[in-house]
Motif scaffolding. Structure first.
Motif, short mmCIF file in Angstrom:
data_model
loop_
_atom_site.label_atom_id
_atom_site.label_comp_id
_atom_site.label_asym_id
_atom_site.label_seq_id
_atom_site.Cartn_x
_atom_site.Cartn_y
_atom_site.Cartn_z
N GLU A 176 -1.62 10.64 -8.55
CA GLU A 176 -1.81 11.47 -7.36
C GLU A 176 -1.60 10.64 -6.09
OE1 GLU A 176 -5.11 14.31 -7.26
OE2 GLU A 176 -5.63 13.61 -9.27
N THR A 177 -1.10 11.30 -5.07
CA THR A 177 -0.92 10.65 -3.78
C THR A 177 -1.52 11.52 -2.68
OG1 THR A 177 1.22 11.68 -3.31
CG2 THR A 177 1.25 9.61 -4.56
N TYR A 178 -1.71 10.94 -1.52
CA TYR A 178 -2.10 11.73 -0.35
C TYR A 178 -1.44 11.11 0.87
CZ TYR A 178 -5.64 8.04 0.44
OH TYR A 178 -6.28 6.84 0.65
N ASP A 179 -1.27 11.92 1.90
CA ASP A 179 -0.60 11.46 3.11
C ASP A 179 -1.54 10.64 3.99
OD1 ASP A 179 1.76 12.65 2.38
OD2 ASP A 179 1.45 14.45 3.60
N GLN B 5 5.25 4.46 5.97
CA GLN B 5 3.79 4.52 5.87
C GLN B 5 3.28 5.93 5.59
OE1 GLN B 5 5.07 1.04 7.06
NE2 GLN B 5 5.22 2.55 8.70
N GLN B 6 4.10 6.77 4.95
CA GLN B 6 3.73 8.18 4.82
C GLN B 6 2.68 8.46 3.74
OE1 GLN B 6 6.50 11.60 5.36
NE2 GLN B 6 6.23 11.91 3.16
N SER B 7 2.84 7.88 2.54
CA SER B 7 2.02 8.28 1.40
C SER B 7 1.22 7.12 0.82
CB SER B 7 2.89 8.89 0.29
OG SER B 7 3.57 10.04 0.77
N LYS C 85 0.78 -1.23 0.00
CA LYS C 85 0.00 0.00 0.00
C LYS C 85 0.81 1.28 0.00
CE LYS C 85 -3.86 2.23 2.31
NZ LYS C 85 -4.68 2.07 1.10
N TRP C 86 1.78 1.40 0.91
CA TRP C 86 2.39 2.69 1.19
C TRP C 86 3.67 2.96 0.40
CZ3 TRP C 86 0.37 0.40 5.91
CH2 TRP C 86 -0.67 1.14 6.49
N VAL C 87 4.01 4.24 0.34
CA VAL C 87 5.28 4.67 -0.26
C VAL C 87 5.92 5.68 0.69
CG1 VAL C 87 6.40 5.79 -2.21
CG2 VAL C 87 4.37 4.37 -2.60
N GLY C 88 7.20 5.45 1.01
CA GLY C 88 7.94 6.35 1.88
C GLY C 88 8.77 7.34 1.09
N PRO C 89 9.20 8.43 1.72
CA PRO C 89 9.89 9.52 1.00
C PRO C 89 11.23 9.13 0.39
CG PRO C 89 9.92 9.90 3.38
CD PRO C 89 8.99 8.76 3.14
N LEU D 89 12.64 5.14 -6.49
CA LEU D 89 12.25 4.52 -7.76
C LEU D 89 10.73 4.50 -7.92
CD1 LEU D 89 14.79 1.55 -7.90
CD2 LEU D 89 14.91 3.76 -9.07
N VAL D 90 10.01 4.21 -6.83
CA VAL D 90 8.54 4.27 -6.90
C VAL D 90 8.09 5.69 -7.21
CG1 VAL D 90 6.38 3.83 -5.69
CG2 VAL D 90 8.35 2.40 -5.22
N TRP D 91 8.74 6.68 -6.59
CA TRP D 91 8.35 8.07 -6.84
C TRP D 91 8.63 8.46 -8.29
CZ3 TRP D 91 5.04 10.66 -4.18
CH2 TRP D 91 4.87 10.38 -2.83
N GLU D 92 9.66 7.88 -8.91
CA GLU D 92 9.88 8.14 -10.33
C GLU D 92 8.70 7.64 -11.16
OE1 GLU D 92 13.57 6.46 -11.59
OE2 GLU D 92 14.80 7.78 -10.33
N TRP D 93 8.20 6.46 -10.82
CA TRP D 93 7.04 5.92 -11.53
C TRP D 93 5.80 6.78 -11.27
CZ3 TRP D 93 6.62 -0.16 -11.44
CH2 TRP D 93 7.74 -0.70 -12.09
N ILE D 94 5.65 7.23 -10.04
CA ILE D 94 4.50 8.07 -9.68
C ILE D 94 4.51 9.36 -10.51
CG2 ILE D 94 3.53 9.48 -7.81
CD1 ILE D 94 4.43 7.22 -5.88
N LYS D 95 5.68 9.98 -10.60
CA LYS D 95 5.79 11.22 -11.37
C LYS D 95 5.61 10.97 -12.86
CE LYS D 95 8.78 13.35 -7.89
NZ LYS D 95 10.18 13.74 -7.53
N GLU D 96 6.19 9.88 -13.35
CA GLU D 96 6.10 9.55 -14.77
C GLU D 96 4.65 9.34 -15.21
OE1 GLU D 96 7.27 5.75 -17.61
OE2 GLU D 96 8.62 6.29 -15.96
#
Length: 451
Positions: A79-82, A206-208, A60-64, A68-75
């Motif tokens: 959208e994410t939420y905290d 467990q941030q995002s 479920k979660w993505v940490g800061p 690599l996950v954040w690269e996919w999220i941006k690509e």
């Protein structure tokens, strides 16, 4: 049986397999992916409920620091939420309920100091561990010979601190401290930055949360090469010759030069290899059982606990409810409470009928939040030990004398076969980010040999 020729075969369409496919697709290589399930995503599974809520039944979660996950999220412009982290958290211990703020529950000063010292010691020890060769630490054999529970007995003095530490271990590993080697635990904490990061929301693992779920993200990444993915094709036999491999599924016979195997270690020994896997590699996979995790979602008309000044986070000593989170959006009209049941609790809980499981969970939350908590619009749960092509979650674990004796085999190729999967990752082992990095690594190995 249909025969297919390709340059590179990827086994498994989870985050590791799709990461490898993404890299090969970008390099304009000829490849195909086979997946046992009728879907892609592996240990991610996102469901849209009748109530209009989207939930992740798997990862479920993505940490800061999971870059690599954040690269996919941006690509993919996902959208994410905290994770909701406002108001007071609740601790239920020996039938008494108290509130606190922050990660560590409010307990008596002696137990609090004891717990803080234990976490600090764990962070200091893990900082000394090499992510590439943890078995080379000067005390590697000593650390690997004992379980994490043995270390706890020696270094945690108060019963309350020991119990809360154990709940933290269950939350991170989905297993008991007595099942895990101390050396493996230290490596795992270092892989995810440190213990504090793995148990925290703010600046933690467990941030995002991803809108549309973690399976939604992987579907976006795989969209450009979906035609290369063959579902419902479990690998049965993998033969190697001088020129390459021959893979057999229930309906396909695939000839390829190289193979990237991304399935969980516990499933690798279900495949017939010809020639057989090297004995140390086979022995390693025999010693990497999966954790046991069960996720329970309670969907309410409103997040009523927020109006009461609570965050929705509970730490409890009552079976089966040990940890909960509010995973609804901060502006959501509906309440989404996520309950974790892990380790031996999960193994015992899943044996009950769903009606009995629901009754027990609702009785637990009612004791804490009152009568309103006993009336959710929807109850849904999932146990990953029942998943035939996972056999557990979150990841493959190592008990005593495994990492030092067999750990060096985890990423070593066997002739034309290369190995990926989150268990093989150095950074963020056991998490989505580790799965992606492992897929990229294996794809790079194959490209280096084929180009």
């Amino acid at each position: 049986m249909k025969e297919i020729n390709t340059d590179i075969l990827i086994v498994g369409a989870g985050y590791a397999g799709i990461a490898a496919a993404k890299k090969l697709h970008t390099a304009q290589q000829d490849f195909m992916v086979i997946e046992s399930r009728d879907r892609i995503g592996g240990r991610t599974l996102t469901e849209d409920l009748e109530s209009g809520v989207t939930v992740d039944m798997g990862a479920k979660w993505v940490g800061p620091t999971q870059h690599l996950v954040w690269e996919w999220i941006k690509e993919t412009q996902t959208e994410t939420y905290d994770t909701y982290d406002q108001g007071k958290n609740l601790l239920k211990f020996k039938h008494k309920i108290s509130s606190y703020t922050g990660t560590i529950p409010k307990i008596d000063p002696i137990s609090l100091i004891d717990l803080g010292i234990a976490i600090s010691k764990m962070n200091k020890l893990s900082a000394q561990i090499s992510l590439t060769e943890p078995w080379n630490h000067p005390k590697a054999k000593e650390f690997d010979a004992m379980t994490l529970a043995t270390w706890m007995e020696k270094h945690i003095w108060t019963a309350k601190a020991k119990h809360l530490f154990e709940i933290g271990i269950q939350t991170v590993f989905a297993a008991e401290a007595s099942e895990i080697s101390l050396l493996f635990a230290l490596f795992y904490f270092k892989s995810g930055d440190n213990m504090d990061t793995l148990i925290s929301i703010k600046n933690g693992a467990q941030q995002s949360i991803l809108k549309g779920g973690t399976q939604g993200l992987i579907k976006k990444i795989a969209a450009s090469f979906l035609d290369k993915i063959h579902l419902e094709s479990p690998l049965v036999r993998l033969s190697q010759q001088a020129s390459g491999i021959i893979a057999e599924t229930n309906k396909l016979k695939i000839h390829a030069r190289k193979c990237i195997l991304t399935i969980p270690p516990v499933l690798i020994n279900t495949i017939v290899f010809e020639p057989p896997l090297p004995q140390q590699k086979a022995q390693l996979y025999q010693r990497m059982p999966m954790g046991a995790a069960m996720k329970v979602y309670l969907i309410y008309p409103t997040p009523f606990w927020r109006e009461m000044g609570f965050s929705g986070q509970i730490v409890s000593d009552e079976y089966p409810l040990k940890v909960t989170f509010d995973v609804g959006h901060a502006d959501s009209d509906q309440g989404v409470l996520l309950v974790f049941v892990e380790g031996n609790d999960a193994r015992n809980f899943i044996d009950l009928e769903e009606g009995a499981r629901k009754k027990m969970i609702l009785e637990c939350v009612e004791k804490i939040f009152g009568h309103q908590a006993s009336m959710p619009m929807q109850y849904i749960d999932k146990c990953w030990t029942e998943e035939v092509y996972s056999r557990g979650c979150y990841t493959g674990l190592m008990g005593p004398n495994t990492l030092t004796q067999f750990g060096h085999q985890i990423r070593v190729p066997f002739k034309h076969i290369h190995f990926a999967g989150t268990e093989t990752a150095e950074k963020w082992c056991g998490y989505l980010d580790g799965a992606i990095s492992s897929g990229y690594r294996a794809a790079s190995e194959v490209l280096k040999e084929t180009l």
